[in-house]
Design a protein around this motif. Structure first.
Motif, PDB file in Angstrom:
ATOM      1  N   VAL A 182      -1.697  -5.659   3.344  1.00 22.96           N
ATOM      2  CA  VAL A 182      -1.662  -5.883   2.073  1.00 22.96           C
ATOM      3  C   VAL A 182      -2.872  -5.693   1.266  1.00 22.96           C
ATOM      4  N   LEU A 183      -4.136  -5.949   1.931  1.00 27.82           N
ATOM      5  CA  LEU A 183      -5.525  -5.822   1.305  1.00 27.82           C
ATOM      6  C   LEU A 183      -5.666  -4.387   1.083  1.00 27.82           C
ATOM      7  N   PRO A 184      -6.099  -3.885  -0.136  1.00 32.24           N
ATOM      8  CA  PRO A 184      -6.508  -2.441  -0.163  1.00 32.24           C
ATOM      9  C   PRO A 184      -7.703  -2.246   0.392  1.00 32.24           C
ATOM     10  N   ASP A 185      -8.902  -3.188   0.309  1.00 36.02           N
ATOM     11  CA  ASP A 185     -10.162  -2.753   1.152  1.00 36.02           C
ATOM     12  C   ASP A 185      -9.944  -2.479   2.599  1.00 36.02           C
ATOM     13  N   LEU A 186      -9.030  -3.579   3.115  1.00 31.77           N
ATOM     14  CA  LEU A 186      -8.965  -3.357   4.902  1.00 31.77           C
ATOM     15  C   LEU A 186      -8.148  -2.024   4.957  1.00 31.77           C
ATOM     16  N   ARG A 187      -7.044  -1.757   4.127  1.00 29.58           N
ATOM     17  CA  ARG A 187      -6.523  -0.368   4.306  1.00 29.58           C
ATOM     18  C   ARG A 187      -7.044   0.915   4.513  1.00 29.58           C
ATOM     19  N   SER A 188      -8.134   0.828   3.597  1.00 33.39           N
ATOM     20  CA  SER A 188      -9.093   1.966   3.469  1.00 33.39           C
ATOM     21  C   SER A 188     -10.152   1.937   4.427  1.00 33.39           C
ATOM     22  N   ARG A 189     -10.367   0.998   5.131  1.00 33.15           N
ATOM     23  CA  ARG A 189     -11.486   0.892   5.979  1.00 33.15           C
ATOM     24  C   ARG A 189     -10.723   1.342   7.427  1.00 33.15           C
ATOM     25  N   MET A 190      -9.497   0.705   7.634  1.00 35.49           N
ATOM     26  CA  MET A 190      -8.674   1.083   8.784  1.00 35.49           C
ATOM     27  C   MET A 190      -8.422   2.547   8.792  1.00 35.49           C
ATOM     28  N   ALA A 191      -7.865   3.099   7.703  1.00 32.62           N
ATOM     29  CA  ALA A 191      -7.783   4.706   7.679  1.00 32.62           C
ATOM     30  C   ALA A 191      -8.969   5.355   7.943  1.00 32.62           C
ATOM     31  N   ALA A 192     -10.051   4.810   7.681  1.00 33.67           N
ATOM     32  CA  ALA A 192     -11.356   5.580   7.985  1.00 33.67           C
ATOM     33  C   ALA A 192     -11.959   5.291   9.443  1.00 33.67           C
ATOM     34  N   MET A 193     -11.431   4.621  10.291  1.00 33.59           N
ATOM     35  CA  MET A 193     -11.894   4.199  11.306  1.00 33.59           C
ATOM     36  C   MET A 193     -11.735   5.342  12.439  1.00 33.59           C
ATOM     37  N   PRO A 194     -12.785   5.444  13.144  1.00 36.07           N
ATOM     38  CA  PRO A 194     -12.616   6.916  14.362  1.00 36.07           C
ATOM     39  C   PRO A 194     -11.490   6.435  15.132  1.00 36.07           C
ATOM     40  N   GLN A 195     -10.641   7.205  15.764  1.00 45.37           N
ATOM     41  CA  GLN A 195      -9.619   7.231  16.573  1.00 45.37           C
ATOM     42  C   GLN A 195      -9.727   7.837  17.858  1.00 45.37           C
ATOM     43  N   THR A 196      -9.427   7.124  19.236  1.00 49.64           N
ATOM     44  CA  THR A 196      -8.829   7.899  20.324  1.00 49.64           C
ATOM     45  C   THR A 196      -7.477   7.308  20.647  1.00 49.64           C
ATOM     46  N   ARG A 197      -6.630   8.346  21.494  1.00 50.18           N
ATOM     47  CA  ARG A 197      -5.412   8.213  21.709  1.00 50.18           C
ATOM     48  C   ARG A 197      -5.096   8.181  23.013  1.00 50.18           C
ATOM     49  N   ILE A 198      -4.215   7.328  23.686  1.00 58.64           N
ATOM     50  CA  ILE A 198      -3.410   7.418  24.676  1.00 58.64           C
ATOM     51  C   ILE A 198      -2.306   8.532  24.400  1.00 58.64           C
ATOM     52  N   GLU A 199      -2.060   9.491  24.704  1.00 58.84           N
ATOM     53  CA  GLU A 199      -0.774  10.483  24.386  1.00 58.84           C
ATOM     54  C   GLU A 199       0.404  10.030  25.099  1.00 58.84           C
ATOM     55  N   ALA A 200       1.544  10.809  24.506  1.00 59.69           N
ATOM     56  CA  ALA A 200       2.759  10.442  24.861  1.00 59.69           C
ATOM     57  C   ALA A 200       2.699  10.888  26.731  1.00 59.69           C
ATOM     58  N   PRO A 201       3.334  10.169  27.579  1.00 58.88           N
ATOM     59  CA  PRO A 201       3.263  10.374  28.891  1.00 58.88           C
ATOM     60  C   PRO A 201       3.703  11.820  29.385  1.00 58.88           C
TER      61      PRO A 201
END
Length: 302
Positions: free
Chosen positions: A136-155
């Motif tokens: 719901v919080l717009p500021d949190l949405r924007s920060r999470m969207a900009a967060m660097p990511q790493t993934r465990i891919e589909a097995p």
């Protein structure tokens, strides 16, 4: 054949570094978590499907960094100061559930800022990308969207096979030769299905006091896949290979202790030691607060 009363006593999975099964699907994620000093602003989001090993990796990382751990839905603003230690580390698990609580969203927003101010590494785990978290919080949405990511891919098949081996070993199931190789091409590459399959095999062999066989595995896999809308596997014409049931714990003598899958915690040695933690399949289970310096009780999670 007489059936034996089975009790849901659970099992204790092995969650150390040597127990983590590295494959091409998860190798990059493990390498990334091994180098938090390279994370942009000390933050990282680990994304992966159900049962892929997110909490196993988080357990390794928290043990080696002294990180505090908490499920996202248990976050409250009054707990943030306990979590974000100066030059510390913190893990927030199941962040994709953060949208279920306005208080948790506000707490994560404050935790983001406080970790940056205190030089505290911040690791989040989730089953999906932030755009799917229903925040719901717009500021949190924007920060999470900009967060660097790493993934465990589909097995891939190698990861699915490795997970089946580990799940059966965790439950002390004696696997007939060739069973894993037989199962892998006949089931979806779904680690959640692998977990449900091994759980059902464990229950059935305990109930019938029998060893695990290819026929039993085929029957249970067919039942699960039919219930989930997937074509039943072809059992093939290969002969069945059975094993004798390995001695198992006596179920009539009382329950054993249980640790559910991915949820072992390794809290940092601070006043945040006894904060809530998350379990393997996303079911959150808070621990008791530290009696010497207790934060307010967190809400139980479902």
């Amino acid at each position: 054949m007489a059936r034996q009363l089975t009790l849901d006593l659970g099992h204790t999975p092995a969650l150390g570094r040597s127990d983590f099964l590295v494959t091409p699907a998860n190798a990059l994620a493990m390498t990334t978590l091994d180098r938090p000093e390279t994370w942009p602003q000390g933050r990282m989001l680990l994304i992966g499907p159900e049962g892929a090993g997110k909490t196993h990796l988080a357990t390794i990382w928290s043990a080696e960094t002294g990180a505090a751990r908490m499920p996202a839905r248990a976050l409250r603003p009054d707990l943030v100061d306990y979590l974000a230690a100066e030059d510390g580390a913190v893990v927030i698990e199941d962040a994709n559930r953060i949208g279920a609580s306005a208080g948790a969203e506000q707490a994560l927003f404050h935790l983001w800022n406080l970790c940056a101010a205190r030089g505290c590494w911040l690791l989040l785990t989730a089953r999906s990308a932030p755009r799917e978290w229903d925040m719901v919080l717009p500021d949190l949405r924007s920060r999470m969207a900009a967060m660097p990511q790493t993934r465990i891919e589909a097995p891939d098949e190698s990861l699915l096979a490795a997970v089946l081996v580990k799940l059966m070993a965790d439950r002390q199931l004696v696997t007939p030769p060739g069973l894993i190789e037989w199962l892998v091409p006949r089931m979806d590459r779904d680690l959640g299905l692998a977990r449900r399959l091994v759980d059902a095999l464990d229950r059935q062999t305990m109930a019938e006091r029998r060893g695990l066989t290819r026929s039993l595995a085929a029957d249970i896999l067919a039942t699960l896949t039919e219930a989930e809308g997937v074509n039943a596997p072809d059992q093939g014409a290969e002969p069945e290979v059975a094993t004798e049931a390995e001695p198992r714990a006596d179920l009539s003598g009382g329950p054993d202790s249980q640790a559910d899958g991915e949820g072992v915690t390794s809290p940092k040695p601070t006043s945040a030691d006894a904060l809530p933690t998350a379990d393997q399949d996303g079911t959150d289970a808070p621990t008791d607060p530290n009696p010497s310096d207790p934060p307010p009780d967190s809400d139980p999670q479902g």
